[in-house]
Each structure stands twice: as structure tokens, then as C-alpha cells.
Design an enzyme around this catalytic site. Structure first.
Site, PDB file in Angstrom:
ATOM      1  N   ARG A   3       0.839  -1.209   0.000  1.00 34.28           N
ATOM      2  CA  ARG A   3       0.000   0.000   0.000  1.00 34.28           C
ATOM      3  C   ARG A   3       0.872   1.256   0.000  1.00 34.28           C
ATOM      4  NH1 ARG A   3      -4.574  -2.619   4.023  1.00 34.28           N
ATOM      5  NH2 ARG A   3      -5.053  -4.295   2.547  1.00 34.28           N
ATOM      6  N   GLU A  51     -12.501 -14.685  11.800  1.00 35.63           N
ATOM      7  CA  GLU A  51     -12.694 -14.010  10.512  1.00 35.63           C
ATOM      8  C   GLU A  51     -12.596 -14.973   9.330  1.00 35.63           C
ATOM      9  OE1 GLU A  51      -9.840 -10.905   9.637  1.00 35.63           O
ATOM     10  OE2 GLU A  51     -10.901 -10.301   7.835  1.00 35.63           O
ATOM     11  N   LYS A  72     -16.135 -11.938  12.489  1.00 35.39           N
ATOM     12  CA  LYS A  72     -15.762 -10.891  11.515  1.00 35.39           C
ATOM     13  C   LYS A  72     -15.971 -11.437  10.109  1.00 35.39           C
ATOM     14  CE  LYS A  72     -11.954  -7.880  10.115  1.00 35.39           C
ATOM     15  NZ  LYS A  72     -10.907  -6.977  10.589  1.00 35.39           N
ATOM     16  N   SER A  96     -14.024  -4.814   5.531  1.00 35.79           N
ATOM     17  CA  SER A  96     -14.484  -4.042   4.367  1.00 35.79           C
ATOM     18  C   SER A  96     -14.121  -4.750   3.063  1.00 35.79           C
ATOM     19  CB  SER A  96     -13.967  -2.609   4.400  1.00 35.79           C
ATOM     20  OG  SER A  96     -12.565  -2.529   4.409  1.00 35.79           O
ATOM     21  N   GLY A  97     -13.024  -5.453   3.021  1.00 38.18           N
ATOM     22  CA  GLY A  97     -12.737  -6.379   1.924  1.00 38.18           C
ATOM     23  C   GLY A  97     -12.489  -5.772   0.555  1.00 38.18           C
TER      24      GLY A  97
HETATM   25  P1  13P Z   1     -10.290  -4.720   5.239  1.00 36.86           P
HETATM   26  O1  13P Z   1     -11.338  -3.945   5.984  1.00 36.86           O
HETATM   27  O2  13P Z   1      -9.331  -3.845   4.483  1.00 36.86           O
HETATM   28  O3  13P Z   1     -10.855  -5.843   4.435  1.00 36.86           O
HETATM   29  O4  13P Z   1      -9.384  -5.395   6.335  1.00 36.86           O
HETATM   30  C1  13P Z   1      -9.990  -6.039   7.384  1.00 36.86           C
HETATM   31  C2  13P Z   1      -9.066  -7.035   7.911  1.00 36.86           C
HETATM   32  O5  13P Z   1      -8.720  -7.008   9.056  1.00 36.86           O
HETATM   33  C3  13P Z   1      -8.588  -8.070   6.995  1.00 36.86           C
HETATM   34  O6  13P Z   1      -8.119  -9.123   7.741  1.00 36.86           O
END
Ligand code: 13P
Length: 340
Positions: free
Chosen positions: A33, A177, A219, A261-262
Site C-alpha cells: 500500500r 474471521e 468478523k 471491508s474487503g
Molecule cells: P479490510 O477492511 O481492508 O478488508 O481489512 C480487514 C481485515 O482485518 C482483513 O483481515
């Protein structure tokens, strides 16, 4: 295991108006990033970025917990104050990513298994000593031709449940998650089917491994069409589909659900979370909130670009996104907030 302490922490993390900030990108992800924005990919640049985040004034108004990476939990502000202390003083609970990343799953082309169980009991004890009160483990499920397979879903669900049980033994709330990725041209309906199968399998495993459901946070991904799917449903349809899938698969005993958020835009993530809370909150057994990384950090990162002179503007942007998501947690977000 102190069950009440786990439940109290879980409930604090998903309290009204609050959500989680994921700042646990691994070094390679963080560097990628940075590279896109011309920021040096160094330990010091990563430290400076994380200092900017944790010192954002007022962050604790909207953020209940911050997920850190191994490098970050050991770092300090320039003046020597540990990040863990800065967060705790701001009323933000420190957490830690403990998985070792997703690797190719043998005999399953295109699929991954998350590693990191070896030595996890010892690492959790160390992180707990450093001040972490919750942990995170991410499993990755990629939709594609004839995937995900049962083998991939079961292996990842099993690892998530073993991780969750070890966390609770150590007094840490596990964030569980399982992420169904947005990449691809699959439809929302396909995402729904996969998400439900994954969540059903995960909760079966959590139950089998005797994980205390009240003392964990799920999550998940939202139920969405793939990024390149020609049909992109509106905010209300996404909210309806996501809530329906969660009601079908997540036991009412779970304290909270905090979405990743993905790869959704910051505004869409807020709008979709808001639509779920505005439309369904009174009928849901669990809190619905956010645990975003990109959807909170990205606008601020683009302003910062590694320059000291941009720190205040970036902190303002971070605070703004946290506030928008806090409003979405309450079901009170409005697109007009973006222009205010
Ligand atoms: P994002 O919200 O950017 O998808 O990241 C969440 C996260 O913790 C990924 O493991």
C-alpha cells in the site's frame, strides 16, 4: 478461563456507536500500500504511519479496539510511549493479529489454508502480557469455478475453532474471521450460498471445540456481488441479503458481528452497514458493527503520503471515517456526512 471477563471484553468491543479499527496489515501488505503511493517501505515509515493513527485526537469516541500486527504491538511513539499505552489511554482496547497468513492448501489448487497454530498458546501468553485483550485470525475463501471445496472450508473452520479455543484459554477474545473474497465475477447469490456454507461450518467447529460463543466476535464479509460481476445490487439489497444470511447461520448467543471491508469503498462500506442497522437493528440478536482496515485507513493514507506536513489532514480524514462508521453502527449515517 474467566468467562465473564471474555464476555465483558466482547461486549465492550461492540458497544453502541463503537467498532474496531484493523491496523494489523502484515509488513508485505502494508509495504504494498505504501509503494502505490510512493511512501518508503521501511520499519520507520510503518511506525510513523501507525503513530499517526493511534494519536488521532478523538479516535476513542468511535473506536473500541485496534487490531495490531506483531511489529506494531512492540513499537512506540517517537517520544518513547508504547502504542499499547497510547491506545489504552485513549479508551481503545489493543488487540493482535495472530495468524501466520494464508498459504496454498495441498491438493486444492487455487485454495488457501491459514497457518499459525504451532506455538500459538505461548504467543498468546506473550501478547496478553504485552497488553492485548483480544486477537484476530483470518481465513480466506476464494469463490471460483468449482471452489470453494469442502476440504478448504472444513480445514479453515477447524483452524479457526482451535485458535478461538486457545484465545479464550488465554483470556483473549477471539475475532473469528472467515472472509469470502470479493475478487471475481460471481453473483451476490453465489456469495450468499458460499458465505452461509462457510459460517455454518465455522459455527459447527466452534461448538465442537467448546468455544464460548458469548465470548467471541465474528468478523465476516458482507454478502456482495464479485467486484467484476456485471450486476451490482444496491445498498438495501446488500443489507437485506447480508442480514438474512447471518440470521440463518449465526447463533443468537454471539455477542457481536464486526464486518471487514474487503475492498469496498469507504463510503459504500459505511452505507451498507448503516442500512443493516437502520433497517433491521431492533430484530437482531447481536450487535452489527465494523472492523475495517482499508475503509477507514485508505483516505487518510492517500493524504499522508509519508509527509510530516500532511499528518493533521490525514488524522482529520481518519477521524471522519471513524465517525461515519460510528454513525452507521447506530443506523444514523447519512451520505451528507461525507460533504460536511
Ligand atoms: P479490510 O477492511 O481492508 O478488508 O481489512 C480487514 C481485515 O482485518 C482483513 O483481515
Amino acid at each position: 478461563m474467566n468467562a465473564q471477563k471474555l464476555i465483558d471484553t466482547a461486549k465492550t468491543l461492540v458497544a453502541e456507536g463503537k467498532g474496531l479499527l484493523a491496523m494489523d496489515e502484515s509488513n508485505p501488505t502494508c509495504d504494498k500500500r505504501f509503494e502505490r503511493l510512493g511512501i518508503p517501505q521501511t520499519v520507520e515509515a510503518r511506525r510513523a504511519w501507525r503513530e499517526l493513527i493511534v494519536t488521532t485526537p478523538g479516535l476513542g469516541e468511535s473506536i473500541s479496539g485496534a487490531i495490531l500486527f506483531d511489529e506494531t504491538i512492540r513499537q512506540q511513539k517517537k517520544d518513547g510511549t508504547p502504542f499499547v499505552t497510547v491506545l489504552t489511554d485513549a479508551g481503545i482496547i489493543p488487540g493482535i493479529k495472530v495468524d501466520a497468513g494464508a498459504k496454498e492448501l495441498a491438493a486444492h489448487p487455487g485454495e488457501k489454508i491459514t497457518e499459525g497454530l504451532d506455538g500459538l498458546r505461548e504467543r498468546l501468553a506473550q501478547y496478553s502480557q504485552m497488553g492485548a485483550r483480544f486477537a484476530k485470525w483470518r481465513a480466506v475463501i476464494a469463490p471460483g469455478d468449482a471452489i470453494p471445496s469442502r476440504g478448504c472450508i472444513e480445514a479453515n473452520a477447524h483452524a479457526l475453532a482451535l485458535y478461538a479455543a486457545l484465545c479464550q484459554e488465554a483470556g483473549l477474545v477471539p475475532i473469528v474471521e472467515p472472509e469470502v473474497l470479493m475478487d471475481g465475477d460471481h453473483t451476490l447469490e453465489r456469495c450468499r450460498v458460499i458465505t452461509e456454507e462457510v459460517l455454518r461450518t465455522v459455527f459447527n467447529q466452534l461448538y465442537t471445540q467448546r468455544v464460548l460463543l458469548e465470548g467471541l466476535i465474528l468478523k465476516p464479509n458482507m454478502v456482495l456481488p464479485g467486484l467484476t460481476c456485471p450486476r451490482q445490487e444496491g445498498v438495501d439489497e446488500v443489507a437485506r441479503a447480508t442480514v438474512r444470511s447471518l440470521l440463518w447461520t449465526v447463533p443468537a448467543a454471539v455477542s457481536g458481528i464486526a464486518f471487514l471491508s474487503g475492498g469496498q469503498s469507504a463510503e459504500l462500506s459505511s452505507a451498507r452497514l448503516n442500512a443493516m442497522n437502520a433497517g433491521f437493528k431492533s430484530r437482531l440478536p447481536w450487535a452489527l458493527t465494523f472492523s475495517f482496515s482499508r475503509a477507514i485507513q485508505q483516505p487518510a493514507l492517500e493524504l499522508w503520503r509519508g509527509e510530516e506536513a500532511n499528518v493533521l489532514a490525514a488524522q482529520k480524514a481518519l477521524y471522519h471515517r471513524a465517525r461515519c462508521n460510528s454513525a452507521a453502527r447506530r443506523g444514523q449515517y447519512d451520505a451528507a456526512m461525507e460533504r460536511a
